[in-house]
Design an enzyme around this catalytic site. Structure first.
Site, short mmCIF file in Angstrom:
data_model
loop_
_atom_site.label_atom_id
_atom_site.label_comp_id
_atom_site.label_asym_id
_atom_site.label_seq_id
_atom_site.Cartn_x
_atom_site.Cartn_y
_atom_site.Cartn_z
N HIS A 7 -20.55 9.02 55.30
CA HIS A 7 -20.20 7.63 55.03
C HIS A 7 -19.41 7.02 56.20
O HIS A 7 -18.31 7.50 56.52
CB HIS A 7 -19.34 7.61 53.75
CG HIS A 7 -18.92 6.27 53.30
ND1 HIS A 7 -17.59 5.89 53.24
CD2 HIS A 7 -19.65 5.21 52.87
CE1 HIS A 7 -17.53 4.65 52.79
NE2 HIS A 7 -18.75 4.21 52.56
N HIS A 49 -17.29 -2.24 59.23
CA HIS A 49 -17.33 -2.44 57.78
C HIS A 49 -16.89 -3.83 57.33
O HIS A 49 -17.53 -4.44 56.47
CB HIS A 49 -16.44 -1.39 57.10
CG HIS A 49 -16.43 -1.51 55.61
ND1 HIS A 49 -15.55 -2.35 54.94
CD2 HIS A 49 -17.22 -0.95 54.66
CE1 HIS A 49 -15.78 -2.26 53.64
NE2 HIS A 49 -16.79 -1.43 53.44
O1 G3P Z 1 -23.19 2.31 51.09
C1 G3P Z 1 -22.22 2.89 50.29
C2 G3P Z 1 -20.86 2.33 50.52
O2 G3P Z 1 -20.60 2.34 51.90
C3 G3P Z 1 -20.69 0.94 50.00
O3 G3P Z 1 -19.37 0.51 50.01
O4 G3P Z 1 -17.47 -0.73 50.89
O5 G3P Z 1 -17.86 1.59 51.67
O6 G3P Z 1 -19.35 -0.26 52.40
P1 G3P Z 1 -18.48 0.27 51.30
CA CA Z 2 -21.02 0.87 53.56
#
Ligand code: G3P
Ligand code: CA
Length: 242
Positions: A7, A49
């Site tokens: 992630h 992000h």
């Molecule tokens: O794609 C999964 C996750 O990354 C979505 O939430 O806020 O971490 O981008 P966020």
């Molecule tokens: Ca994400």
């Protein structure tokens, strides 16, 4: 077989959404990498992000108020106080150069939920074609209109509907839209919800899974992709179940 996705790269130990975090994710054996894309003032696709650079860099302001050249001055690893060196905000192109010949699947999250970034879908699609990664990509977004826009342009790609809420009949919803994957936050995945989604043949790719007990539960439930900040831990646990 369940897959292990990093992630924002290996963001549990390295600065999120940087080339360093992506290289480390590959080094630690991740099957795939999840990353977030936004558009700069000069319409470069960058990997970051938030809509602003405030949290993850030593600068301030909206990504969309800077040209890419201007953004390059900021350190996307400043919270590590120099321990990680200087890491700029990468472009999607730079990332694709890294993975184009590797056996890595990329989950590109279109960050079109707050700012719509009109035209970002076309730009992402152009790069996917240029780097020939059509079979190694999943496009996801919390903005399901954005997913449908991109599906119009590129009907054969794999798509995922992100959700942070307890959507009722998520499997049917994805199926009726012709979308292959559902990307829920992991704690929504009760056995009943999992069964409903699986009944429709929809892939379940869930985030952000960092705790051993959660990873074990999801492996045992036969989820398709675990997206987490610690691909080393997820990888070790998946091996145990093989
Ligand atoms: O794609 C999964 C996750 O990354 C979505 O939430 O806020 O971490 O981008 P966020
Ligand atoms: Ca994400």
């Amino acid at each position: 077989m369940i897959k292990n996705f990093a992630h924002r790269g290996f963001s549990g130990k390295y600065p999120e959404n940087t080339m360093l975090a992506f290289k480390k994710a590959i080094e630690f054996g991740a099957d795939g990498i999840e990353l977030d894309v936004q558009l700069t003032k000069d319409e470069e696709i960058v990997i970051i992000h938030d809509e602003t650079i405030d949290r993850t860099t030593n600068g301030k302001g909206l990504v969309s108020d800077y040209t890419y050249e201007e953004l390059c001055k900021f350190d996307a690893s400043f919270i590590y106080h120099g321990q990680m060196g200087f890491n700029k905000i990468p472009t999607l192109r730079e990332y694709l150069e890294l993975v184009k010949d590797k056996n890595i699947v990329t989950n590109i999250e279109l960050k079109t939920g707050i700012l719509e970034y009109i035209g970002i879908e076309e730009k992402v699609w152009e790069l996917i074609q240029e780097y020939k990664i059509e079979k190694k990509v999943i496009i996801s977004s919390f903005n399901h209109y954005s997913i449908l826009r991109m599906k119009e342009l590129a009907p054969d790609l794999k798509y995922g509907l992100l959700s942070e809420s307890w959507l009722i009949n998520a499997g049917k919803y994805a199926h009726d839209l012709g979308i292959q994957c559902y990307h829920p936050i992991h704690y929504n995945l009760t056995p009943e919800i999992i069964n409903e989604i699986k009944k429709y043949g929809i892939e379940i790719n869930t985030y952000t899974v960092n705790k051993e007990s959660d990873i074990r539960y999801l492996i045992e439930k036969g989820i398709d992709i675990i997206i987490g900040n610690f691909p080393d831990l997820t990888g070790e646990l998946i091996k145990e179940y093989k």
